[in-house]
Design a protein around this motif. Structure first.
Motif, short mmCIF file in Angstrom:
data_model
loop_
_atom_site.label_atom_id
_atom_site.label_comp_id
_atom_site.label_asym_id
_atom_site.label_seq_id
_atom_site.Cartn_x
_atom_site.Cartn_y
_atom_site.Cartn_z
N LEU A 396 83.13 20.21 43.97
CA LEU A 396 84.57 19.98 43.82
C LEU A 396 84.83 18.65 43.13
CD1 LEU A 396 87.50 20.86 44.53
CD2 LEU A 396 87.25 19.59 46.68
N ALA A 397 84.07 17.62 43.51
CA ALA A 397 84.29 16.27 42.97
C ALA A 397 84.06 16.19 41.47
CB ALA A 397 83.37 15.28 43.69
N LYS A 398 83.17 17.02 40.94
CA LYS A 398 82.86 17.01 39.50
C LYS A 398 84.11 17.30 38.65
CE LYS A 398 78.01 18.44 39.73
NZ LYS A 398 77.07 19.58 39.56
N ASP A 399 85.00 18.11 39.18
CA ASP A 399 86.18 18.54 38.42
C ASP A 399 87.39 17.64 38.64
OD1 ASP A 399 84.73 20.74 37.48
OD2 ASP A 399 85.27 21.95 39.22
N ALA A 400 87.23 16.56 39.40
CA ALA A 400 88.38 15.72 39.76
C ALA A 400 88.42 14.44 38.94
CB ALA A 400 88.32 15.38 41.25
N ASP A 401 89.63 13.91 38.75
CA ASP A 401 89.78 12.57 38.17
C ASP A 401 89.49 11.50 39.21
OD1 ASP A 401 90.67 13.56 35.64
OD2 ASP A 401 92.65 13.89 36.51
N VAL A 402 89.91 11.78 40.44
CA VAL A 402 89.72 10.84 41.55
C VAL A 402 89.31 11.62 42.79
CG1 VAL A 402 90.82 9.14 43.06
CG2 VAL A 402 91.45 9.23 40.65
#
Length: 815
Positions: A396-402
């Motif tokens: 999930l974190a890979k696709d986030a800006d923050v």
């Protein structure tokens, strides 16, 4: 005395009966004289009035009430007015629930970061703790009921809290551990004080004449009621002589008989009992007036909003690299961490509140304006490792800006009755953080815990928001800080050391057997770190804002300091300004600086205000053990205006005329105290500070076990059954931890392992009385048959007496 006429109408038995509880939470009533029961309820940050079976451990649910931020959180607001406002709302709810005495606030010092009840206490600094407590007390008591400041005094560890002997020198006792109580009593005018479980220099606090009579009554002129902590009475008559009116909970009349017998034997003067009765009657009659007003209806939404506002003012922004906060509109945010799904918002034990409303982050995201792309738990709440959860969180974190990462301590780690085992957060959370950093460096950590933690991982996050334990509305308050809806203004009320080994009490916490020695003396918290030049992670009083503040134009007068504060940034905001004072003389050893005033100032962007902080009777004083009173050293003092204890913005000097007292110290004999380097003071030097030998800190394993020995000491008991019981308890504790039932394991340690034998009688409401306990101790000490015979005989007597009393009561009812 106010109630002579009424007391004259009482029998000796009736007077004695008022001195202990009717049940777990109520005082005794005397119907024929119109004396009603009072209800006492836990409530430092929310009312805990139990509707069903009562307990002191937080096991049974209570009537719903607003769960405000805990004291450790509220202290970060540095706002006395806010403290009074929260007290006002607590008082309203107490009156609505017919509570006469609200058992709080707690103001013990944060001597050590691992003390299990730190989440319930304000600060490592007595001035800040005392001022915040005084405000809260004024708010609570504005509704006619009573606050109850606790735990008096030097109760700074949970392990063996009911029997540990605290060894502390007189100056440290006065300056560090009693000053907050002095402020709360003199300025807050609390009507009730709760004595602590522990001993102080060889005497239980509620029997300690020096503490209870000499200081509390005579010096501070306290004319209210002293109540024991639950099960905290040792010798009931000695407690009464010291001025401890109320013993809680009930002992089913057993200690009343001790009082009556002591008067008949001449050990206790009836006039002493009458004084105690008079003070208790005054508390009963004055607090019951609160319930004669029209019934208060609680607007739950309004109270919830006040809880949110308090949290918003108390949350601390600790790191903001690259101005990652506030979050920009439209940024894609991954929300990770179990605490985002199920908020960590309060501690465990007697202060646990059943909230009226409870916000969780995931439920509030939509209203916050933050663009969430999803949620993953990331870790198991109670420490179990899960690679599957880590992998899903990283995906999930890979696709986030923050990445918003919610981490902290769980409920079983911070609890009454237990001290923490380390300053670390669980390893599975740290492992998750490192894994997330590999795929996305834009991490903002939201830390939820009620006390200090080590942060060797801090270089892996760009933003760090510490919410502490922010109450039922905390989740929404945190989002308002993250989004920029609210400008953070909280500042730390305690120092964050780099590692636990750096703390001044590292070598002397907790006391494991008979006693605990406060060898660091007056140097706790920032007083130590600043004086000994020990590097810390975050200093006392530290906190960031989304705006900036400039300080200028300091002017020191005889009784105050004035300066100009300017909001030099682009956002409206509040700044906590702090006054520190340091003596330039080296005749009396002192910390480099001490907090002597503070205020919180709201400024519009670009606005300037002239700020004045007055001096008071505590600004220049120290306690002189030779004259046995407060003195002022004649010297030049540095007056510092600061944004934290390590961020001095303005300073000026002032010469103060002293009281001419002789120096009580020999510099050659106390080198550690004159240097401030007290992390590992030797016993000889500590004894020179104390003025006497320290008592032995180890159990005498050859002596038979007695009332004040603990169940843990059964490990060396002469009775095989006692040793078997000890090993069974140990095994049960290990087993429940092993299978993940940590709350149950904690309960074993809290309510069994460290309980003194007298606690078995004091906490069972008379089910087991002292004669039965004598039999149990005979068994423990190797006299099994004699002990069993005593237990059964005394039990039989008790059953017969109960039957007779029941028959008499039934006959009286029929008549």
């Amino acid at each position: 005395m106010k109630y002579n006429n009424l007391i004259d109408k009482m029998t000796l038995e009736e007077k004695a009966s008022l001195m202990s509880g009717k049940d777990f939470w109520q005082t005794m009533d005397i119907e024929r004289l119109g004396i009603k029961s009072m209800f006492l309820a836990d409530g430092p940050h929310g009312i805990r009035k139990q509707a069903e079976a009562a307990d002191h451990l937080g096991l049974n649910a209570s009537i719903p009430a607003t769960c405000f931020p805990t004291a450790a959180t509220l202290a970060n607001s540095w706002n006395e007015v806010l403290g009074e406002k929260i007290g006002n709302y607590l008082g309203k709810e107490a009156v609505a629930q017919k509570v006469n005495v609200l058992l709080g606030p707690g103001i013990n010092m944060k001597r050590n970061p691992l003390a299990g009840r730190n989440f319930e206490y304000f600060s490592e600094d007595p001035y800040l703790a005392g001022k915040m407590a005084a405000g809260m007390i004024r708010g609570i008591q504005s509704h006619g009921i009573s606050a109850c400041v606790k735990h008096f005094a030097v109760n700074n560890q949970e392990e063996r809290r009911m029997s540990i002997d605290t060894i502390v020198d007189e100056r440290t006792l006065r300056e560090i551990y009693l000053t907050a109580f002095e402020i709360a009593i003199k300025e807050g005018k609390t009507k009730t004080v709760m004595s602590s479980y522990n001993m102080l220099n060889g005497a239980y606090t509620n029997e300690n004449i020096h503490l209870m009579r000499g200081i509390l009554r005579n010096e501070w002129n306290f004319d209210g009621v002293v109540v024991t902590d639950w099960g905290g009475s040792n010798d009931r008559v000695e407690g009464l002589i010291a001025g401890n009116e109320l013993e809680m909970p009930t002992t089913a009349g057993e200690t009343n008989e001790e009082i009556i017998q002591a008067i008949k034997d001449g050990r206790l003067q009836e006039e002493v009992l009458d004084e105690c009765v008079d003070r208790l009657l005054d508390l009963i009659f004055t607090t019951e007036q609160a319930f004669k007003q029209p019934t208060i209806r609680i607007n739950q939404e309004e109270h919830h909003k006040v809880a949110q506002m308090a949290a918003e003012e108390s949350i601390v922004l600790l790191k903001n690299e690259d101005h990652i906060l506030p979050l920009e509109k439209g940024k894609k945010v991954a929300v990770i961490g179990d605490f985002a799904q199920n908020a960590r918002y309060q501690g465990a034990g007697s202060s646990i509140v059943n909230p009226t409303i409870l916000n969780h982050t995931l439920e509030c995201l939509e209203d916050s304006g933050i663009t969430s792309i999803g949620f993953e738990a990331g870790f198991e709440r109670y420490g179990k490792r899960s690679q599957k959860k880590i992998d899903r969180a990283c995906a999930l974190a890979k696709d986030a800006d923050v990445v918003l990462l919610y981490i902290g301590l769980d409920e079983a780690t911070e609890a009454e009755g237990l001290d923490r085992q380390s300053m670390k957060i669980p390893e599975n959370q740290i492992e998750l953080l490192y894994a997330l950093h590999q795929v996305n460096e834009n991490i903002v950590a939201v830390l939820s815990c009620g006390s200090v933690v080590e942060m060797p991982w801090i270089n892996k996050v760009k933003g760090l928001v510490h919410s502490y334990l922010a109450g039922q509305a905390g989740a929404r308050a945190i989002l308002n800080i993250l989004s920029g809806e609210v400008n953070p203004s909280g500042k730390l009320a305690e120092t964050y050391p780099l590692r636990y080994q750096d703390t001044p009490s590292y070598h002397n916490f907790p006391g494991k057997e008979v006693s605990v020695e406060y060898r660091e003396g007056i140097y706790i918290g920032y007083r130590y770190y600043d004086t000994a030049k020990v590097e810390v992670l975050f200093p006392f009083g530290y906190g960031l804002s989304y705006t900036t503040f400039d300080y200028s134009n300091i002017q020191v007068e005889k009784d105050s300091v004035t300066f100009t504060l300017t909001n030099s940034g682009t956002r409206d905001g509040m700044e906590v300004v702090q006054l520190y004072v340091g003596s330039k003389s080296d005749v009396i050893f002192r910390p480099e600086k001490e907090l002597k005033g503070f205020t919180k100032v709201y400024l519009l962007a670009g606005e300037s205000k002239t700020v004045t902080i007055p001096f008071d009777d505590k600004t220049f004083r120290y306690f002189n053990v030779k004259t046995n009173k407060w003195e002022v050293e004649e010297a030049e003092y540095e007056v510092m205006i600061a944004a934290s204890s390590a961020d001095i913005r303005l300073s000026a000097k002032i010469f103060v005329t002293g009281t001419g007292a002789p120096s009580p110290y020999n510099r050659v004999e106390l080198p550690s105290y004159f240097s401030g380097k007290v992390n590992n003071v030797g016993v000889d030097e500590f004894e020179r500070l104390l003025g006497h030998k320290v008592p032995t800190s180890k159990w005498d394993r050859n002596k038979p076990l007695g009332y004040n020995d603990t169940i843990a000491q059964c490990q060396y008991a002469k009775g095989r059954i006692a040793r078997f019981a000890f090993h069974s308890i140990n095994f049960a504790h290990w087993f429940f931890r092993k299978i993940g039932k940590r709350s149950t394991a904690n309960l074993i340690m809290m309510s069994v392992y460290h309980m003194p034998f007298r606690g078995i009688a004091r906490m069972t409401g008379g089910i087991i009385n002292m004669p039965m306990l004598d039999g149990i101790l005979l068994i423990v000490n190797g006299h099994f048959f004699k002990g069993m015979k005593t237990v059964l005989k005394e039990r039989s007597k008790k059953v017969k007496v109960a039957k007779i009393e029941k028959n008499i009561a039934g006959s009286a009812k029929e008549l």
